[in-house]
Design an enzyme around this catalytic site. Structure first.
Site, PDB file in Angstrom:
ATOM      1  N   HIS A 184       0.748  -1.269  -0.127  1.00 48.35           N
ATOM      2  CA  HIS A 184      -0.147   0.025  -0.484  1.00 48.35           C
ATOM      3  C   HIS A 184       1.022   1.544   0.038  1.00 48.35           C
ATOM      4  CE1 HIS A 184      -2.941   2.482   0.953  1.00 48.35           C
ATOM      5  NE2 HIS A 184      -3.548   2.277   1.645  1.00 48.35           N
ATOM      6  N   TYR A 189      -0.897   6.992   3.245  1.00 42.99           N
ATOM      7  CA  TYR A 189      -0.086   6.496   3.993  1.00 42.99           C
ATOM      8  C   TYR A 189       1.015   7.135   4.229  1.00 42.99           C
ATOM      9  CZ  TYR A 189      -4.943   5.772   4.663  1.00 42.99           C
ATOM     10  OH  TYR A 189      -6.339   5.872   4.898  1.00 42.99           O
ATOM     11  N   ARG A 361     -17.002  -0.577  -3.744  1.00 37.45           N
ATOM     12  CA  ARG A 361     -17.695  -0.431  -3.070  1.00 37.45           C
ATOM     13  C   ARG A 361     -18.983  -1.340  -3.945  1.00 37.45           C
ATOM     14  NH1 ARG A 361     -16.796   5.892  -2.718  1.00 37.45           N
ATOM     15  NH2 ARG A 361     -16.109   5.175  -4.941  1.00 37.45           N
TER      16      ARG A 361
HETATM   17  C1  FNR Z   1     -11.574   1.722   0.841  1.00 36.36           C
HETATM   18  N1  FNR Z   1      -9.927   1.491   0.153  1.00 36.36           N
HETATM   19  C2  FNR Z   1      -9.535   1.196   0.198  1.00 36.36           C
HETATM   20  N2  FNR Z   1      -7.859   1.230  -0.364  1.00 36.36           N
HETATM   21  C3  FNR Z   1      -6.567   0.737  -0.546  1.00 36.36           C
HETATM   22  O1  FNR Z   1      -5.690   0.987  -0.493  1.00 36.36           O
HETATM   23  N3  FNR Z   1      -6.880   0.183   0.979  1.00 36.36           N
HETATM   24  C4  FNR Z   1      -8.209  -0.076   1.929  1.00 36.36           C
HETATM   25  O2  FNR Z   1      -8.017  -0.951   3.063  1.00 36.36           O
HETATM   26  C5  FNR Z   1      -9.527   0.714   1.863  1.00 36.36           C
HETATM   27  N4  FNR Z   1     -10.498   0.454   2.821  1.00 36.36           N
HETATM   28  C6  FNR Z   1     -11.421   1.295   2.307  1.00 36.36           C
HETATM   29  C7  FNR Z   1     -12.500   0.622   3.106  1.00 36.36           C
HETATM   30  C8  FNR Z   1     -13.924   0.881   2.594  1.00 36.36           C
HETATM   31  C9  FNR Z   1     -14.833   1.091   3.030  1.00 36.36           C
HETATM   32  C10 FNR Z   1     -14.096   1.711   0.859  1.00 36.36           C
HETATM   33  C11 FNR Z   1     -15.478   1.888   0.569  1.00 36.36           C
HETATM   34  C12 FNR Z   1     -13.191   1.893   0.224  1.00 36.36           C
HETATM   35  C13 FNR Z   1     -10.151   2.412  -1.705  1.00 36.36           C
HETATM   36  C14 FNR Z   1     -11.068   1.339  -1.645  1.00 36.36           C
HETATM   37  O3  FNR Z   1     -10.635   0.250  -2.163  1.00 36.36           O
HETATM   38  C15 FNR Z   1     -11.409   1.410  -3.686  1.00 36.36           C
HETATM   39  O4  FNR Z   1      -9.810   1.918  -4.012  1.00 36.36           O
HETATM   40  C16 FNR Z   1     -11.774   3.205  -3.485  1.00 36.36           C
HETATM   41  O5  FNR Z   1     -13.071   2.541  -2.794  1.00 36.36           O
HETATM   42  C17 FNR Z   1     -13.437   3.364  -4.723  1.00 36.36           C
HETATM   43  O6  FNR Z   1     -13.522   1.988  -5.629  1.00 36.36           O
HETATM   44  P1  FNR Z   1     -14.635   1.490  -5.202  1.00 36.36           P
HETATM   45  O7  FNR Z   1     -15.680   1.877  -4.748  1.00 36.36           O
HETATM   46  O8  FNR Z   1     -16.044   3.178  -6.416  1.00 36.36           O
HETATM   47  O9  FNR Z   1     -15.150   0.615  -6.782  1.00 36.36           O
END
Ligand code: FNR
Length: 398
Positions: A184, A189, A361
Site C-alpha cells: 500500500h 499513508y 463499494r
Molecule cells: C476503501 N479503500 C481502501 N483502499 C486501500 O488501498 N486499502 C484499504 O484498506 C481501503 N479501505 C477501504 C474501505 C472502504 C469501506 C472503502 C469504501 C474503500 C479504497 C478502495 O479500495 C477503492 O480504491 C475505492 O473505494 C474506489 O473504488 P470503488 O469503491 O469506487 O469501487
C-alpha cells in the site's frame, strides 16, 4: 461466442486468475489486536464464493503503530497468521485466490473508526481507546491535518524497523497461504507521504529529489520480493496524483511522477500497478464529476508505458466502476481465438485501458456483482453448486 476479455483467465507469474475482476482492499475496522475475526471470514469469503477471482484483504499493518485505527488488521506477529490461513483455505476451496494489502498508515495512524468520527473533540484515537498518538511516525513532523497526531520524523532505526516489518509480514502472508501481496503506497499513508514533496521535507537521502523520495518504497519492494516465492505476484497501489496541481505548492506528486516510478517497477519484480489517487492532503481537489477520472489515469499510464516499450507491468484500474459494460470495455483487448480450451495469456503489449478491474463499494452493495456482470454480458460462469437453483437464468425463467 467468445467471452469478453473480462471473463477470460489471466496468469501472472505462477498464479492463474479465473477472470479480470478483483475485489479491492477495504478496511472494515473489525479486527481485534490486529487479528482477523469471523466478520472478516464471512466478508471476504462472500466475494470469492461468488466469482471474484482475487479478493484482497484490507490494509494490514506490518507494525503495531501502523494501523489507521486500533481495529485495523495486522500481521506483525506469527500468532496473526492463523485467522488469515482459515480464510485462504476457504477461498482456495472455491477455486479462487486471496491477496493481502500490507500497509503502514504513517502520519494518518491512530485515528478513530469512521463510525466514531465527528463525535468528540478530535478524530484522534487516544491511549484510552487503544490509540498511540505519541508513537505516530512519518517522513517529517508535519501532521496530515487538524485533529491528527504530529508524527515524529522517522529515524534510521525507524526506517530499518519499517522495512523489516514489511519483509516479515510478507513471509507470514506466504505462510498463511496468501496468493498475492500488494504494498500500500497510496492514500497519504506512509509510503505515499514519503513520495510527496509536500509531506516529505527530509534533508537526508530519503528526501528532496524524486529518487530520494521513492527510495524507501523501492527498498521495501526489494526486501519483500526477496522473501516471497518467485511465482507469487507482487502488486503496488499508488496514489497516481495527490490532486494538488492547483494548490499553489511549487511541486506535488502527480501522474508524471507515477509514470516515472512505474518505469522502475518491473526491474524490481513488481507485476501490477494498482492506480488509485488522492488522500495525502486535506486541500486536494478531486474531479469527481467525471466517473472515469481515475480509470482514465490508469489508461494514460498504461499507454505511456507501452509507448516507452515497457511491457512488464500490468495496470489495475479502480474507482467508480459499477456497470458491466464499463468493466468489460476497460480490459477488452479484442483478441479472438478458441476459448473452448482454457486460454491463458498475458496480453502485455496489447492496447487496453487496463489489464484488471478492481472494484470496492459495488461489492458491498452486491456481493454477487461478478455473477450479475456475467449475466448482463451473456457469459456463463460457475456458481457454487449449493446455489445452483438460484442461478440467474435467461428471460427470467424460474
Ligand atoms: C476503501 N479503500 C481502501 N483502499 C486501500 O488501498 N486499502 C484499504 O484498506 C481501503 N479501505 C477501504 C474501505 C472502504 C469501506 C472503502 C469504501 C474503500 C479504497 C478502495 O479500495 C477503492 O480504491 C475505492 O473505494 C474506489 O473504488 P470503488 O469503491 O469506487 O469501487
Amino acid at each position: 461466442p467468445n467471452p469478453p476479455t473480462l471473463f477470460t483467465p489471466i496468469k501472472i507469474r505462477d498464479v492463474t486468475f479465473q477472470n479480470r475482476i478483483w475485489v479491492a482492499p477495504m478496511c472494515t475496522y473489525s479486527a481485534k489486536d490486529g487479528f482477523l475475526t469471523d466478520f472478516h471470514f464471512q466478508h471476504l469469503s462472500a466475494f470469492s464464493f461468488r466469482g471474484a477471482s482475487l479478493t484482497i484483504i484490507e490494509a494490514t499493518s506490518v507494525l503495531p503503530n501502523g494501523g489507521i485505527t486500533p481495529q485495523d488488521s495486522g500481521l506483525w506477529s506469527d500468532a496473526q497468521i492463523a485467522p488469515i490461513r482459515r480464510i485462504a483455505d476457504f477461498v482456495h476451496s472455491q477455486g479462487q485466490k486471496l491477496g493481502i494489502q500490507l500497509a503502514h498508515a504513517g502520519r494518518k495512524a491512530s485515528t478513530l473508526a469512521p463510525w466514531l468520527v465527528g463525535r468528540g473533540e478530535s478524530d484522534l484515537a487516544t491511549e484510552d481507546v487503544g490509540g498511540w498518538p505519541a508513537d505516530v511516525m512519518g517522513p517529517s513532523a508535519i501532521p496530515w491535518g487538524k485533529g491528527y497526531a504530529t508524527p515524529r520524523e522517522m529515524t534510521a532505526q525507524d526506517i530499518k524497523d519499517l522495512i523489516n516489518g514489511f519483509r516479515d509480514a510478507a513471509k507470514r502472508a506466504v505462510e498463511a497461504g496468501v496468493d498475492v501481496i500488494e504494498i500500500h503506497a497510496a492514500h497519504g499513508y506512509l509510503f505515499c507521504s514519503w513520495m510527496s514533496p509536500i509531506s516529505n521535507k527530509r534533508t537526508d537521502q530519503y528526501g528532496g529529489s524524486f529518487e530520494n523520495r521513492i527510495r524507501l518504497l523501492l527498498e521495501t519492494i526489494k526486501a519483500v520480493r526477496e522473501v516471497i516465492p518467485s511465482g507469487m505476484p507482487l502488486l503496488v497501489r499508488v496514489s497516481s496524483t495527490e490532486w494538488m496541481e492547483n494548490s499553489g505548492e511549487p511541486e506535488s506528486w502527480d501522474v508524471e511522477s507515477t509514470i516515472r516510478l512505474a518505469k522502475l517497477l518491473p526491474a524490481l519484480g513488481v507485476d501490477l500497478l494498482d492506480v488509485s489517487s488522492g488522500g495525502n492532503h486535506e486541500k486536494q481537489v478531486i474531479p469527481r464529476h467525471n466517473v472515469d477520472y481515475q480509470v482514465d489515469i490508469a489508461a494514460r499510464i498504461r499507454a505511456e508505458l507501452l509507448e516507452a516499450g515497457i511491457k512488464g507491468l500490468l495496470i489495475g484500474a479502480v474507482g467508480l466502476i459499477t456497470e458491466a459494460e464499463a468493466a468489460k470495455s476497460i480490459v477488452e483487448n479484442g483478441k479472438e481465438g478458441p476459448r473452448d480450451q482454457v486460454e491463458i495469456e498475458n496480453e502485455r503489449g496489447v492496447k487496453t485501458k487496463a489489464d484488471i478491474v478492481l472494484v470496492a463499494r459495488q461489492f458491498l452493495r452486491e456481493p454477487e456483482w461478478v455473477f450479475r456482470v456475467a449475466y448482463k454480458l451473456g457469459v456463463e460462469v460457475k456458481w457454487p453448486i449449493q446455489y445452483h437453483r438460484g442461478q440467474f437464468r435467461k428471460d427470467g425463467e424460474l
